[in-house]
Every structure is written in C-alpha cells, then in structure tokens.
Enzyme design. Structure first.
Site, short mmCIF file in Angstrom:
data_model
loop_
_atom_site.label_atom_id
_atom_site.label_comp_id
_atom_site.label_asym_id
_atom_site.label_seq_id
_atom_site.Cartn_x
_atom_site.Cartn_y
_atom_site.Cartn_z
N VAL A 117 -15.69 -6.17 12.34
CA VAL A 117 -14.85 -6.94 11.44
C VAL A 117 -13.74 -7.61 12.24
CG1 VAL A 117 -13.22 -6.83 9.50
CG2 VAL A 117 -15.30 -5.45 9.45
N CYS A 118 -13.62 -8.91 12.04
CA CYS A 118 -12.50 -9.64 12.63
C CYS A 118 -11.93 -10.56 11.57
CB CYS A 118 -12.92 -10.38 13.89
SG CYS A 118 -14.13 -11.67 13.62
N SER A 119 -10.96 -11.36 11.91
CA SER A 119 -10.30 -12.17 10.90
C SER A 119 -11.22 -13.23 10.32
CB SER A 119 -9.02 -12.79 11.45
OG SER A 119 -9.28 -13.46 12.65
N GLY A 175 -14.65 -13.62 11.62
CA GLY A 175 -16.04 -13.35 11.96
C GLY A 175 -16.52 -14.11 13.18
#
Length: 101
Positions: free
Chosen positions: A6-8, A10
């Site tokens: 998960v990142c801000s 993607g």
C-alpha cells in the site's frame, strides 16, 4: 501467498513489486504481489495474506490494521532501507516472515 503493498497512489511501489516478483520466481515461491493505493485496499481483500505499507504512508497503519486484521490478514510497515534501495528480495523475506509468524 497474496501480498499487497500500500502506498499513497499505488505508483511509487511498482518497481519494488517487480523486484519482489522476480525474487519470488527465482526462489520458486508462489506469490501474487501488487501495489494499490490505500483507497483501493478494500477491493483487494479476497485471498489476501499480507499487507505491507510503504514507509511514506506509515500513518495509515492503525487504520489498515483495524480494517484487515480481523480477517486474519497480517500487516507491517515495509523496511525503510529495503524500500529506498528497492530491495525486492528483502521485502519478500519480510512478507514471508510475517506470514509464518
């Protein structure tokens, strides 16, 4: 093993995902790995084992744990050094260790 990073947005983890997939293939590990934005996580829970959170969005850890831990999904923050150096093998090792604990 199904792993989601998960990142801000993607996007920033896509290179890391590719390195993790390469490492899994080289080690003959059956793993489905992809990156998504936090807002998309709820649409990717089926069969999910591990959520690894990008260091830049570590503030989402409590929210994500509350959402997925009741489903038996394990959560951790990606090691910052491995993330920064795009060390897919080390992040894959982190996921494997988390899955086995």
């Amino acid at each position: 093993m199904k792993i989601i990073l998960v990142c801000s947005a993607g996007m920033s983890t896509s290179m890391l995902v590719n390195k993790m997939k390469k490492s899994a293939t080289e080690r003959n590990i059956n793993a489905e790995i992809k990156a998504v934005a936090e807002s998309e996580l709820k649409n990717n829970l089926d069969g999910l084992h591990i959520v690894l959170i990008g260091p830049q969005v570590r503030y989402l850890e409590k929210k994500i744990k509350k959402q997925v831990e009741p489903l038996g999904i394990r959560v951790d923050i990606i090691d910052q050094m491995a993330y920064g150096l795009i060390q897919g093998d080390k992040v894959l090792d982190q996921a494997i260790t988390l899955n086995n604990n």
